[in-house]
Design an enzyme around this catalytic site. Sequence first.
Site, PDB file in Angstrom:
ATOM      1  CG  ASP A 103      -2.148   0.572   1.184  1.00 42.66           C
ATOM      2  OD1 ASP A 103      -1.900   1.795   0.347  1.00 42.66           O
ATOM      3  OD2 ASP A 103      -2.943   0.490   1.713  1.00 42.66           O
ATOM      4  CG  ASP A 213      -4.130   6.297   0.696  1.00 45.61           C
ATOM      5  OD1 ASP A 213      -4.628   5.583   0.983  1.00 45.61           O
ATOM      6  OD2 ASP A 213      -3.629   7.213   1.378  1.00 45.61           O
ATOM      7  CD  GLU A 276      -8.427   5.334  -1.108  1.00 45.71           C
ATOM      8  OE1 GLU A 276      -9.068   5.403  -0.283  1.00 45.71           O
ATOM      9  OE2 GLU A 276      -7.562   5.826  -1.125  1.00 45.71           O
ATOM     10  CG  HIS A 337      -8.779   0.415   5.523  1.00 45.22           C
ATOM     11  ND1 HIS A 337      -8.707   0.275   4.211  1.00 45.22           N
ATOM     12  CD2 HIS A 337      -8.336   1.554   5.692  1.00 45.22           C
ATOM     13  CE1 HIS A 337      -8.038   1.192   3.571  1.00 45.22           C
ATOM     14  NE2 HIS A 337      -7.668   1.956   4.492  1.00 45.22           N
ATOM     15  CG  ASP A 338     -10.771   4.081   4.266  1.00 45.17           C
ATOM     16  OD1 ASP A 338     -10.150   4.262   5.322  1.00 45.17           O
ATOM     17  OD2 ASP A 338     -10.300   3.943   3.069  1.00 45.17           O
TER      18      ASP A 338
HETATM   19  C1  GLC Z   1      -7.261   6.445   2.148  1.00 45.77           C
HETATM   20  C2  GLC Z   1      -7.008   5.574   3.117  1.00 45.77           C
HETATM   21  C3  GLC Z   1      -7.768   5.842   4.409  1.00 45.77           C
HETATM   22  C4  GLC Z   1      -6.749   7.081   4.876  1.00 45.77           C
HETATM   23  C5  GLC Z   1      -6.881   8.008   3.897  1.00 45.77           C
HETATM   24  C6  GLC Z   1      -5.748   9.012   3.975  1.00 45.77           C
HETATM   25  O1  GLC Z   1      -8.523   6.657   1.836  1.00 45.77           O
HETATM   26  O2  GLC Z   1      -7.741   4.435   2.416  1.00 45.77           O
HETATM   27  O3  GLC Z   1      -7.605   4.919   5.391  1.00 45.77           O
HETATM   28  O4  GLC Z   1      -7.234   7.508   6.200  1.00 45.77           O
HETATM   29  O5  GLC Z   1      -6.344   7.641   2.428  1.00 45.77           O
HETATM   30  O6  GLC Z   1      -4.456   8.460   3.714  1.00 45.77           O
END
Ligand code: GLC
Length: 553
Positions: A103, A213, A276, A337-338
Amino acid sequence: MAQNGSHPVWWKDAVIYQVYPRSFADSNGDGIGDLPGIIDHLPYLEKLGVDALWISPCFQSPQGDAGYDISDYRKIDPLFGTVDDYETLIRDAHEHGLRIIADMVPNHTSDQHVWFKEAMASEPGSTSRARYIFRDGKGEQGNEPPNNWKSVFGGSAWTREAERQDGKSRQWYLHLFDSCQPDLNWDNPEVRTEFESVLRFWLDRGVDGFRIDVAHGLIKEKGLPPCTERATMVGEDDDKTPSDAPMWDRDGVHEIYRSWHRLLASYPGDRMLVAEAWVKPLSRLARYVRPDEMQQTFNFDYLLCRWNADKYRKIITDSLKAMHEVGATTAWVMSNHDSVRHASRLGLKDAGARPQGIDAAHEQPDEALGLRRARAVIFMTLGLPGSVTLYQGEELGLPDHTTLDRKYRQDPAFFRTDGEEIGRDGCRIPMPWSDKGPSLGFNDTGELWLPQPAQYKNYAVSVEEKDPDSTLALYRALLAARKKHGLGTGALHWAEPRDHVVEFLNSGIRVVLNCGDKPISLPDGKILLSSLPMEEPGQLPANAAVWMTETTD
Ligand code: GLC
Ligand code: CA
């Protein structure tokens, strides 16, 4: 099978399992999952039948946002282990036939990163500050933030530096997330060079790919113009495009991904990038997976879709079309996880809605209904062509912790919104491996960074392993059948649409999902797998699904 030249491209139809390290398995009993914990459970993951693991960040980090605030991209945080452990994980995973996707967090660093510390210690206008986004404030004293941008986690997206020793004016720095996550300046070539070097560092150690990310956030509109809305990353399923937001989905991001594409292509073994990117509409999302950019982008429209057959059919059709137009496959996903786990979201009155966390003061999901629907919806997801990402614990049918006390909350979003947003802790609870022991097999000591709810015992791996009708058994059977019949590389053909029903054919398998609250009749054919025991022949109960073979023999 998908071909690249003469060999199959593994990621096109891969089932990727997201490991959230701090909650997966804890080998040393300190309450936080770690790399040796993952290594110990590789046989479990191999048996489940997935192809790759996406490992959420375990790089050196003060853990201000659970590791998404990285202070050294070339080190593993001692909480999780060492770089040697990561290399062992890669090697052992490969021996179990599992690829490893790391990641990567390029939008921001931690405020404890050496670059940011240097920037804070240096003059306004210095080259150190030029790696981030520093600006003078507005107003006579510079007391007002440089613009009105809001953080995704709530509050202003700007923080002003503390009193300077040299008495010079105090500047503000941009952070689209928490104040401990300063945004990098991707217009600065030094930032680009550094990240290419970081990618190489992990590619050299054998990672098979990276999840990127906040892939839609790296480039900000020149001049940082004001923004009318909070920089929320989540679009509802109304197709509203946030592409006029000056911090998201700027055209300039694509050049970065083209350069990374070239970098990965210089390594053997079909390394891949998955974005993402909370981007709408699908035609904009598809730009991230053009042939010379990333390989995949998570389909969040699918994650955000309500429990509604018409909506599912539309999103599937639109997604396949949008990705096909750029020659890409679709990366289906339902939980991460979000987001509140889908077993819980599907048990809400507004089934499938994505609240920003659930606690005791909120509507409590109907657990049995949510589980029943979660067991059904996976028939659709794994029946689709393309790749699928599973989130750890969904193979057990795990719900969120929906009554976690406020005193345990850790998500910065909870604090930055003064608790208005409950945040994401509920979907990050440590895994139940056993129905025995103080932490349900997560470790031997009972230490837990977040407490487990009582009902997690019923979902423990040890319980589900013994039960041929468990969700775990179902996932294993579906994953095996998906592979055997080549559904991931197949093609979708819709059946005649019926109210409340999603029905399609793929590679000789007929997928039927009943989203309604009444039984429906099934076409002729043999039932291969079902989400529930079939009570009446030829009838599919409400909130249930089957895979059928076309023949009756
Ligand atoms: C992405 C991650 C999340 C994180 C954010 C900032 O959305 O999935 O968990 O808080 O980025 O890095
Ligand atoms: Ca540990």
